[in-house]
Design a protein around this motif. Structure first.
Motif, PDB file in Angstrom:
ATOM      1  N   GLU A   1       1.008  -1.084  -0.155  1.00  0.00           N
ATOM      2  CA  GLU A   1       0.127  -0.253   0.024  1.00  0.00           C
ATOM      3  C   GLU A   1       0.839   1.259   0.119  1.00  0.00           C
ATOM      4  OE1 GLU A   1      -2.656  -3.581   0.926  1.00  0.00           O
ATOM      5  OE2 GLU A   1      -0.220  -2.845   2.018  1.00  0.00           O
TER       6      GLU A   1
ATOM      7  N   THR B   1      -4.534  -1.746   6.201  1.00  0.00           N
ATOM      8  CA  THR B   1      -5.204  -1.794   7.455  1.00  0.00           C
ATOM      9  C   THR B   1      -5.352  -0.454   8.369  1.00  0.00           C
ATOM     10  OG1 THR B   1      -3.174  -2.887   8.577  1.00  0.00           O
ATOM     11  CG2 THR B   1      -4.779  -4.332   7.161  1.00  0.00           C
TER      12      THR B   1
ATOM     13  N   ARG C   1     -15.711   3.630   2.943  1.00  0.00           N
ATOM     14  CA  ARG C   1     -14.590   2.892   4.029  1.00  0.00           C
ATOM     15  C   ARG C   1     -13.730   3.728   4.397  1.00  0.00           C
ATOM     16  NH1 ARG C   1     -14.237  -0.305  -0.463  1.00  0.00           N
ATOM     17  NH2 ARG C   1     -11.938   0.312  -1.171  1.00  0.00           N
TER      18      ARG C   1
ATOM     19  N   CYS D   1      -7.794   0.275  -5.966  1.00  0.00           N
ATOM     20  CA  CYS D   1      -9.190   0.257  -5.315  1.00  0.00           C
ATOM     21  C   CYS D   1      -8.561  -1.483  -4.752  1.00  0.00           C
ATOM     22  CB  CYS D   1     -10.413  -0.213  -6.103  1.00  0.00           C
ATOM     23  SG  CYS D   1     -10.672   1.072  -6.525  1.00  0.00           S
ATOM     24  N   LYS D   2      -7.609  -2.327  -5.352  1.00  0.00           N
ATOM     25  CA  LYS D   2      -7.572  -3.290  -5.320  1.00  0.00           C
ATOM     26  C   LYS D   2      -6.551  -2.788  -3.894  1.00  0.00           C
ATOM     27  CE  LYS D   2      -6.382  -5.264 -10.108  1.00  0.00           C
ATOM     28  NZ  LYS D   2      -5.382  -5.468 -10.856  1.00  0.00           N
TER      29      LYS D   2
ATOM     30  N   ARG E   1      -5.479   4.264   4.094  1.00  0.00           N
ATOM     31  CA  ARG E   1      -6.961   4.174   3.987  1.00  0.00           C
ATOM     32  C   ARG E   1      -7.314   5.118   3.510  1.00  0.00           C
ATOM     33  NH1 ARG E   1      -8.934   0.453   7.866  1.00  0.00           N
ATOM     34  NH2 ARG E   1     -11.251   1.913   9.058  1.00  0.00           N
TER      35      ARG E   1
ATOM     36  N   SER F   1      -5.004  -2.780   0.159  1.00  0.00           N
ATOM     37  CA  SER F   1      -6.784  -3.096   1.331  1.00  0.00           C
ATOM     38  C   SER F   1      -5.524  -2.582   2.655  1.00  0.00           C
ATOM     39  CB  SER F   1      -7.028  -4.879   1.568  1.00  0.00           C
ATOM     40  OG  SER F   1      -7.792  -5.000   0.231  1.00  0.00           O
TER      41      SER F   1
END
Length: 510
Positions: free
Chosen positions: A320, A355, A395, A350-351, A360, A353
């Motif tokens: 990320e 935490t 999100r 968008c792939k 985010r 993720s």
């Protein structure tokens, strides 16, 4: 025609006119290319004909008359505007209410602590401000809250520097630049004494101002400036943060950190101690990230380091962190991205993720920037891409609530919910409008929790914009009602069910 005009035409001719030896008017696209449906491109390279054919038609640039945002500006200037949330909000507000529209400003810039302009104490040595145990405690807070988001200092090296600093007893050490920055952020995120924090910040500023005057600043000075930029982004004004980020980039250029260690150039040769390649890459990548985003947010120019060859870190960073840095570097106003490329980057974004809540929010910020670039190109996003933006927003609202719940003062806990409200209003799609209550509630939660002028202003501006959209909808519905009067159905009544349902839906938003 005067010779100087001929030279001007030749200077600004597009690539197509140059190859065909045609006179070019310098527009984008120029009249010749527009008339014959040629690809108009200014620059040393041009996209292939296959790419143009795949798009199905001539690409509409943001400075093209076909673009809804076309205003005759220079393409570079308009791309600066396209990347700026401040300009986006201003344009949105002007379309809704030109008389009472909020002024151009970086609303929701941060949580509005105003620590930097508070009354400052006298300069003190870091060992006089903090004990050894207090410094270790603040460093632990820093590595728990800041390092997972922006990883560019090694904890083992910091611990070693702390022990060495409290052992030598000198009034000043070059490591003070780094240690003061870490301690100040530790105070901020650990909610420690504001008085101690101000002492640390003031001492750091004096030390860093001194370092910027040195002919050969040290690596620790650069790290100290980067920590100061992060601190200012949380607590101070857009202009102060932008100025500090530019100074940081110039110090990087001075210390040669923007060159890869294998670069074969006299300009890349450093006279200072050799720095591990991964440390160089991490500091340069994070510094460039901040200078890019602060510049984009403010609508100002970023510092371009010519010949930079430093790559992203190869170890120590998550996927990320690497991807956010990579995509951010591709969104600068100097880089042309067509709709196919933008949608491709959105898919890759968008792939991810992440935490960590702040990561985010940063991911969502990149997605919102891609959306603004789409609009600047005069294109409409596909339903799939719009769904991706809405899902990122959903999100992110949860991430902002998480940060508020633990009183973590990252700027995006306010900035992103505010930008989400604005983007949802522009998307103006049922799936987007349904999220407005959650976005407004998140903004209200942030404002209630921090109770600063900045948070209250952001919440009030967001409510104002939603109200303006509501008034526009009601006016449109009233116009439709008037048009239907006298055209009753067979039973003598108007079919008003759908209108009433939409009115109730809009009322529920507020």
């Amino acid at each position: 025609m005067p010779p100087e005009m001929q030279r001007l035409r030749s200077k600004i001719a597009c690539q197509s006119c140059r190859e065909r030896k045609r006179k070019c008017d310098g527009n984008f696209p120029c009249s010749y290319c527009h008339r014959l449906d040629h690809e108009c491109f200014y620059g040393p390279t041009r996209r292939s004909k296959k790419t143009a054919h795949r798009l199905g038609q001539h690409s509409t640039d943001i400075n093209s008359p076909e673009s809804p945002d076309y205003d005759g500006k220079d393409p570079q200037l308009q791309l600066l505007e396209a990347n700026s949330p401040a300009v986006f909000v201003r344009q949105l507000a002007l379309k809704m209410n030109a008389t009472n529209a909020p002024i151009l400003n970086c609303y929701a810039w941060n949580l509005g602590f105003d620590r930097e302009i508070a009354c400052l104490p006298q300069v003190s040595c870091i060992t006089e401000i903090l004990s050894l145990s207090e410094m270790h405690e603040l460093a632990a807070i820093y590595f728990a809250h800041v390092a997972p988001v922006y990883d560019f200092v090694d904890r083992a090296e910091v611990d070693e520097a702390i022990i060495k600093r409290w052992s030598n007893g000198f009034p000043y050490d070059q490591a003070d630049s780094m240690l003061l920055g870490i301690a100040a952020l530790g105070c901020l995120f650990g909610h420690r004494s504001a008085g101690v924090e101000m002492q640390l910040v003031h001492s750091a500023r004096i030390v860093l101002e001194y370092s910027s005057q040195l002919a050969t600043p040290e690596f620790d000075h650069v790290v100290g400036w980067l920590l100061r930029v992060i601190y200012l982004r949380v607590t101070s004004s857009p202009h102060a943060t932008w100025m500090a980020s530019c100074t940081l980039m110039h110090l990087i250029e001075t210390t040669k950190l923007h060159f890869d260690s294998t670069t074969d150039s006299i300009l890349a040769q450093s006279t200072g101690p050799r720095i591990h390649p991964e440390r160089r890459r991490k500091v340069y990548s994070v510094a460039q990230l901040f200078n890019t985003w602060v510049s984009l947010d403010c609508g100002k120019s970023q510092v371009e380091l010519r010949g930079a060859s430093s790559a992203l870190p190869e170890t120590g960073w998550t996927v990320e962190q690497r991807e956010i840095c990579r995509i951010s570097a591709l969104l600068g106003p100097e880089i042309y991205r067509d709709i196919v490329e933008l949608e491709s980057e959105l898919v890759e974004l968008c792939k991810l993720s992440p935490t960590q809540p702040m990561l985010r929010l940063i991911q969502c910020n990149v997605g919102l920037c891609i959306y603004r670039r789409f609009r600047a190109l005069g294109r409409v996003m596909s339903e799939e891409s719009l769904d991706s933006i809405v899902n990122l927003a959903r999100r992110s609202l949860k991430a902002a609530e998480e940060l508020v719940g633990i009183s973590s003062p990252w700027w995006h806990s306010l900035n992103i919910p505010f930008q989400i409200v604005c983007v949802l209003l522009v998307i103006d799609h049922p799936q987007a409008l349904v999220m407005l209550p959650d976005a407004l509630q998140t903004l209200r939660s942030v404002a209630d929790h921090y109770q600063t002028g900045m948070t209250r202003e952001a919440y009030e501006i967001a409510v104002f914009l939603v109200n303006q959209q509501r008034e526009r909808r009601f006016q449109a519905l009233n116009s439709l009602d008037s048009a239907l009067r006298g055209h009753e159905s067979s039973d003598g009544t108007l079919n008003m069910g759908k209108c009433v349902e939409e009115q109730l839906f809009l009322e529920d938003l507020l």
